[in-house]
Design a protein around this motif. Structure first.
Motif, PDB file in Angstrom:
ATOM      1  N   ALA A  70       3.829  10.562  -6.749  1.00 36.92           N
ATOM      2  CA  ALA A  70       4.731  10.861  -7.830  1.00 36.92           C
ATOM      3  C   ALA A  70       3.770  11.282  -9.159  1.00 36.92           C
ATOM      4  CB  ALA A  70       5.966  10.092  -7.775  1.00 36.92           C
ATOM      5  N   ALA A  71       2.972  10.543  -9.366  1.00 39.73           N
ATOM      6  CA  ALA A  71       2.296  10.821 -10.787  1.00 39.73           C
ATOM      7  C   ALA A  71       1.648  12.144 -10.655  1.00 39.73           C
ATOM      8  CB  ALA A  71       1.092   9.707 -10.912  1.00 39.73           C
ATOM      9  N   ILE A  72       1.039  12.491  -9.642  1.00 39.65           N
ATOM     10  CA  ILE A  72       0.321  13.811  -9.033  1.00 39.65           C
ATOM     11  C   ILE A  72       1.153  14.943  -9.542  1.00 39.65           C
ATOM     12  CG2 ILE A  72      -0.857  15.202  -7.375  1.00 39.65           C
ATOM     13  CD1 ILE A  72      -2.400  12.622  -6.460  1.00 39.65           C
ATOM     14  N   ALA A  73       2.552  14.773  -8.721  1.00 36.31           N
ATOM     15  CA  ALA A  73       3.573  15.766  -8.615  1.00 36.31           C
ATOM     16  C   ALA A  73       3.759  15.966 -10.131  1.00 36.31           C
ATOM     17  CB  ALA A  73       4.699  15.392  -7.911  1.00 36.31           C
ATOM     18  N   VAL A  74       4.008  15.033 -10.950  1.00 35.52           N
ATOM     19  CA  VAL A  74       4.589  15.094 -12.465  1.00 35.52           C
ATOM     20  C   VAL A  74       3.313  15.814 -13.152  1.00 35.52           C
ATOM     21  CG1 VAL A  74       4.896  13.535 -14.603  1.00 35.52           C
ATOM     22  CG2 VAL A  74       6.079  13.220 -12.398  1.00 35.52           C
ATOM     23  N   GLY A  75       2.049  15.511 -12.958  1.00 40.98           N
ATOM     24  CA  GLY A  75       0.907  16.011 -13.623  1.00 40.98           C
ATOM     25  C   GLY A  75       0.960  17.563 -13.390  1.00 40.98           C
ATOM     26  N   VAL A  76       1.038  17.885 -12.134  1.00 41.02           N
ATOM     27  CA  VAL A  76       1.124  19.381 -11.700  1.00 41.02           C
ATOM     28  C   VAL A  76       2.322  19.954 -12.432  1.00 41.02           C
ATOM     29  CG1 VAL A  76       1.635  21.137  -9.888  1.00 41.02           C
ATOM     30  CG2 VAL A  76       0.099  18.965  -9.474  1.00 41.02           C
ATOM     31  N   VAL A  77       3.405  19.436 -12.331  1.00 36.89           N
ATOM     32  CA  VAL A  77       4.454  20.187 -12.953  1.00 36.89           C
ATOM     33  C   VAL A  77       4.202  20.377 -14.584  1.00 36.89           C
ATOM     34  CG1 VAL A  77       7.182  20.021 -13.826  1.00 36.89           C
ATOM     35  CG2 VAL A  77       6.346  19.641 -11.450  1.00 36.89           C
ATOM     36  N   VAL A  78       3.772  19.522 -15.234  1.00 35.75           N
ATOM     37  CA  VAL A  78       3.474  19.425 -16.717  1.00 35.75           C
ATOM     38  C   VAL A  78       2.393  20.333 -16.819  1.00 35.75           C
ATOM     39  CG1 VAL A  78       2.314  18.104 -18.633  1.00 35.75           C
ATOM     40  CG2 VAL A  78       3.991  17.095 -17.146  1.00 35.75           C
ATOM     41  N   ALA A  79       1.327  20.594 -16.099  1.00 32.64           N
ATOM     42  CA  ALA A  79       0.289  21.622 -16.199  1.00 32.64           C
ATOM     43  C   ALA A  79       0.727  22.873 -16.018  1.00 32.64           C
ATOM     44  CB  ALA A  79      -0.847  21.231 -15.263  1.00 32.64           C
ATOM     45  N   ARG A  99       0.854  -1.232  -0.106  1.00 33.99           N
ATOM     46  CA  ARG A  99       0.045   0.184   0.022  1.00 33.99           C
ATOM     47  C   ARG A  99       0.741   1.340   0.080  1.00 33.99           C
ATOM     48  NH1 ARG A  99      -5.725   0.559   3.051  1.00 33.99           N
ATOM     49  NH2 ARG A  99      -5.828   2.706   2.650  1.00 33.99           N
ATOM     50  N   ARG A 100       2.059   1.085   0.613  1.00 29.81           N
ATOM     51  CA  ARG A 100       2.883   2.336   0.818  1.00 29.81           C
ATOM     52  C   ARG A 100       3.562   2.760  -0.543  1.00 29.81           C
ATOM     53  NH1 ARG A 100       7.196   4.413   4.663  1.00 29.81           N
ATOM     54  NH2 ARG A 100       8.790   5.396   3.200  1.00 29.81           N
ATOM     55  N   ASN A 101       3.841   1.484  -1.297  1.00 28.12           N
ATOM     56  CA  ASN A 101       4.532   2.036  -2.699  1.00 28.12           C
ATOM     57  C   ASN A 101       3.419   2.514  -3.568  1.00 28.12           C
ATOM     58  OD1 ASN A 101       6.958   1.038  -1.823  1.00 28.12           O
ATOM     59  ND2 ASN A 101       6.927  -1.184  -2.554  1.00 28.12           N
ATOM     60  N   SER A 102       2.240   1.906  -3.420  1.00 26.70           N
ATOM     61  CA  SER A 102       1.072   2.398  -4.277  1.00 26.70           C
ATOM     62  C   SER A 102       0.998   4.143  -3.827  1.00 26.70           C
ATOM     63  CB  SER A 102      -0.043   1.502  -4.124  1.00 26.70           C
ATOM     64  OG  SER A 102       0.071   0.357  -4.352  1.00 26.70           O
ATOM     65  N   SER A 103       0.919   4.473  -2.835  1.00 28.79           N
ATOM     66  CA  SER A 103       0.717   5.784  -2.394  1.00 28.79           C
ATOM     67  C   SER A 103       1.770   6.673  -2.983  1.00 28.79           C
ATOM     68  CB  SER A 103       0.739   5.867  -0.881  1.00 28.79           C
ATOM     69  OG  SER A 103      -0.305   5.218  -0.170  1.00 28.79           O
ATOM     70  N   LEU A 104       3.136   6.131  -2.855  1.00 28.81           N
ATOM     71  CA  LEU A 104       4.087   6.919  -3.570  1.00 28.81           C
ATOM     72  C   LEU A 104       4.155   7.027  -4.739  1.00 28.81           C
ATOM     73  CD1 LEU A 104       7.240   5.370  -1.236  1.00 28.81           C
ATOM     74  CD2 LEU A 104       6.209   7.627  -1.146  1.00 28.81           C
ATOM     75  N   ILE A 105       4.013   6.033  -5.725  1.00 33.54           N
ATOM     76  CA  ILE A 105       3.779   6.133  -7.160  1.00 33.54           C
ATOM     77  C   ILE A 105       2.618   7.177  -7.384  1.00 33.54           C
ATOM     78  CG2 ILE A 105       2.860   4.894  -9.248  1.00 33.54           C
ATOM     79  CD1 ILE A 105       4.585   2.403  -7.794  1.00 33.54           C
TER      80      ILE A 105
END
Length: 68
Positions: A12-21, A3-9
């Motif tokens: 990270a995906a949300i952070a990348v999405g914010v930077v791209v936006a 569950r921890r790995n899923s949360s980290l992934i």
């Protein structure tokens, strides 16, 4: 996958999405009174040199960014 790995992934995906936006929606705007951002290529190099030399009485900063 734990569950921890899923949360980290997911975070990270949300952070990348914010930077791209941010890059696509807001990074290309310039403040009032400042010239628009332009891409530097061989055809525009002479114009850059002219602008740089014309402002010899002011502080000038030239920043080159490369994706590699």
């Amino acid at each position: 996958m734990t569950r921890r790995n899923s949360s980290l992934i997911g975070a990270a995906a949300i952070a990348v999405g914010v930077v791209v936006a941010w890059y696509w929606l807001g990074a290309q705007k310039t403040p009032p009174g400042q010239p628009q951002l332009t891409m530097l290529n061989a055809g525009r190099l002479a114009g850059l040199a002219d602008q740089f030399n014309a402002a010899s009485d002011k502080t000038r900063i030239l920043v080159l960014l490369s994706p590699t």
